[in-house]
Motif scaffolding. Sequence first.
Motif, PDB file in Angstrom:
ATOM      1  N   ALA A   1       0.975  -1.281  -0.163  1.00 54.69           N
ATOM      2  CA  ALA A   1       0.006  -0.040   0.199  1.00 54.69           C
ATOM      3  C   ALA A   1       0.678   1.137  -0.193  1.00 54.69           C
ATOM      4  O   ALA A   1       0.565   2.286  -0.605  1.00 54.69           O
TER       5      ALA A   1
ATOM      6  N   ARG B   1       2.320   1.649  -3.333  1.00 48.64           N
ATOM      7  CA  ARG B   1       1.340   2.222  -4.253  1.00 48.64           C
ATOM      8  C   ARG B   1       1.251   3.669  -4.282  1.00 48.64           C
ATOM      9  O   ARG B   1       1.079   4.514  -5.025  1.00 48.64           O
TER      10      ARG B   1
ATOM     11  N   GLU C   1      -4.913  -3.611   0.859  1.00 50.86           N
ATOM     12  CA  GLU C   1      -3.927  -2.902   0.355  1.00 50.86           C
ATOM     13  C   GLU C   1      -4.714  -1.502  -0.251  1.00 50.86           C
ATOM     14  O   GLU C   1      -4.078  -0.250   0.202  1.00 50.86           O
ATOM     15  N   TYR C   2      -5.932  -1.682  -0.812  1.00 52.27           N
ATOM     16  CA  TYR C   2      -6.448  -0.536  -1.336  1.00 52.27           C
ATOM     17  C   TYR C   2      -7.087   0.245  -0.209  1.00 52.27           C
ATOM     18  O   TYR C   2      -6.730   1.588   0.051  1.00 52.27           O
TER      19      TYR C   2
ATOM     20  N   GLY D   1      -4.180   2.011   1.949  1.00 55.07           N
ATOM     21  CA  GLY D   1      -3.781   3.129   1.225  1.00 55.07           C
ATOM     22  C   GLY D   1      -4.607   4.465   1.346  1.00 55.07           C
ATOM     23  O   GLY D   1      -4.153   5.462   1.357  1.00 55.07           O
TER      24      GLY D   1
END
Lengths: 338, 338
Positions: A24, A27, A306-307, A310
């Motif tokens: 994350a 990204r 992860e999304y 983030g």
Amino acid sequence: LSQNITIAVDAMGGDHGPSVTVPASLRLLRETPELQIILVGSESVIQSLVSGREGEFGARLRVQNATQIVEMDERPQDALRKKKDSSMRVAIDLVKSAEAQACVSAGNTGALMATARFVLKTLPGVDRPAILSRIPAHHGFTYMLDLGANADCTPEQLFQFAVMGSVVAADIDGVSRPRVGLLNIGEEDMKGNERVQQAAKYLSASPLNYIGFVEGNDIFSDEVDVVVTDGFTGNVALKTIEGVAKMIGGMLREELTRSSIRKLGALASQPALTEFKRRLDPRGYNGASMVGLAGVVIKSHGNADEYSFGNAIRVGLIEARKGVATEISKLLSQGQVA
Amino acid sequence: LSQNITIAVDAMGGDHGPSVTVPASLRLLRETPELQIILVGSESVIQSLVSGREGEFGARLRVQNATQIVEMDERPQDALRKKKDSSMRVAIDLVKSAEAQACVSAGNTGALMATARFVLKTLPGVDRPAILSRIPAHHGFTYMLDLGANADCTPEQLFQFAVMGSVVAADIDGVSRPRVGLLNIGEEDMKGNERVQQAAKYLSASPLNYIGFVEGNDIFSDEVDVVVTDGFTGNVALKTIEGVAKMIGGMLREELTRSSIRKLGALASQPALTEFKRRLDPRGYNGASMVGLAGVVIKSHGNADEYSFGNAIRVGLIEARKGVATEISKLLSQGQVA
């Protein structure tokens, strides 16, 4: 012209630890040129996950070793006393030393709050920090606090929460003169208990844009921007929202897939259903702020992917950029609010 | 072999008054041969709405004149003192005099509770009555109380609520050894405030099937039958549920009708969406019980329509049949619970 922001990420926190927090972070670094991240935790574990990407971000990505991990069910006081080299503690220390402008953790909420209070202290004029989150409402968001840091609250604390919520709504999302409502069990003046009655008096006398008592259903209406309540009621309301949304999603899925014919029919509504699902996805709203501290601390859901994680980093980035803590402090110490 | 039950209906209560309560009552009389109804309120208004149907029900339908109406925003104490011939008061008096076995009203909640307490009194062993309702859960219902009668509650009251909820769940829906949970902001033993901590001790020591602390999202899970909380938290949770459900319904509608193509697509899912809507329809769950009184009093939503008010009458019918009040009284006074 954007200002560089450094975020300390508690890489070991949460149900999934570095397998979520590291990707994350990478990204977000890719997305946001002005972002710098310090990944805090087991250097070897983190390095193995970062491996090969160091060149991509150069000095924007650093790893800070920390040898301990705060368990998800550890008592806050134990974490504070015995885990002075935990990834959580070291990440907060980096905010204290001003090497980072925000800390993001998916770890133990109680330990995070206790450690942050101990290390960063509360802002002048704030008795207790609170947990604030954006709640999806019909026409955007409602800011709600406290969501669980303080089971019992005094009227003075509720008033301070209102100030903090008002500053966050104004500074983060640019809400002009945020409408502040006090959560109660009726809109009539005489309703509720002494605590909310007294808090209402403070709010009425303040320069805040106080609109009066609101009820549970008003959280989602377009009539209020900041909903203030004690941590017991706020936490129950928050979890209730999650529970209802999950149940309703489940019922819809059940009905749409009850037979082959229904499944076929649902295909025709796929774009609408996908968009509907996206709007309700709690991962899109991840990242609660611990407001009232002398520093930005963001709590991610423990089970964030992860999304989702983030998005919590994004909240930290915005708050650090806007200097929310400084703003709250200024207004409370001047006795001049929003 | 079904026992005849007489229900006193406060015909003037609610946002729509007799235009809803009278047709709903006639419908229920048609459906339920063992039901008798006394419509309480302005005799002329009620007669004009009943007109032509008297013959259909004979002695099963009676009208009892009452000259006053309790306003929806009237202070409970004012209603109690100044409206001794209100439709609400006379309906409750009919329960007191045993001419009716239950009273159903869509009127002012506070006034209904205050009047019912004054006229019927609380059961021995009960400090304060509570408002209990069935909440739709994923696999059926959860019984939740208090939903707003008591903003502040002692641990002793929370314990009594647990007993009352347990009896209702067992007697009404035949739940065997209902699982009782205490609403809190975490499931760990140490969480929450002193009030819930102490109530948990009482519950652990009781013969109730106490399963420990539950959180807001658990209300909808299959892990608990009776959720106990104070009236402040319970009312906020209830209204929050209503608000989320409405918002989600609105979002789904928005997405399904955003374009002509989407509208066309949604037609293919009409049966599924209709069934989904029906399951979420709050009218299907209308009728909250005021438990802990020496008599059955059912509160309907103020804005109930005919279908919805009919469901509140049904709840009154079931509770009167089962003798819930007697059962609660027996268990509490014997100190022997569920």
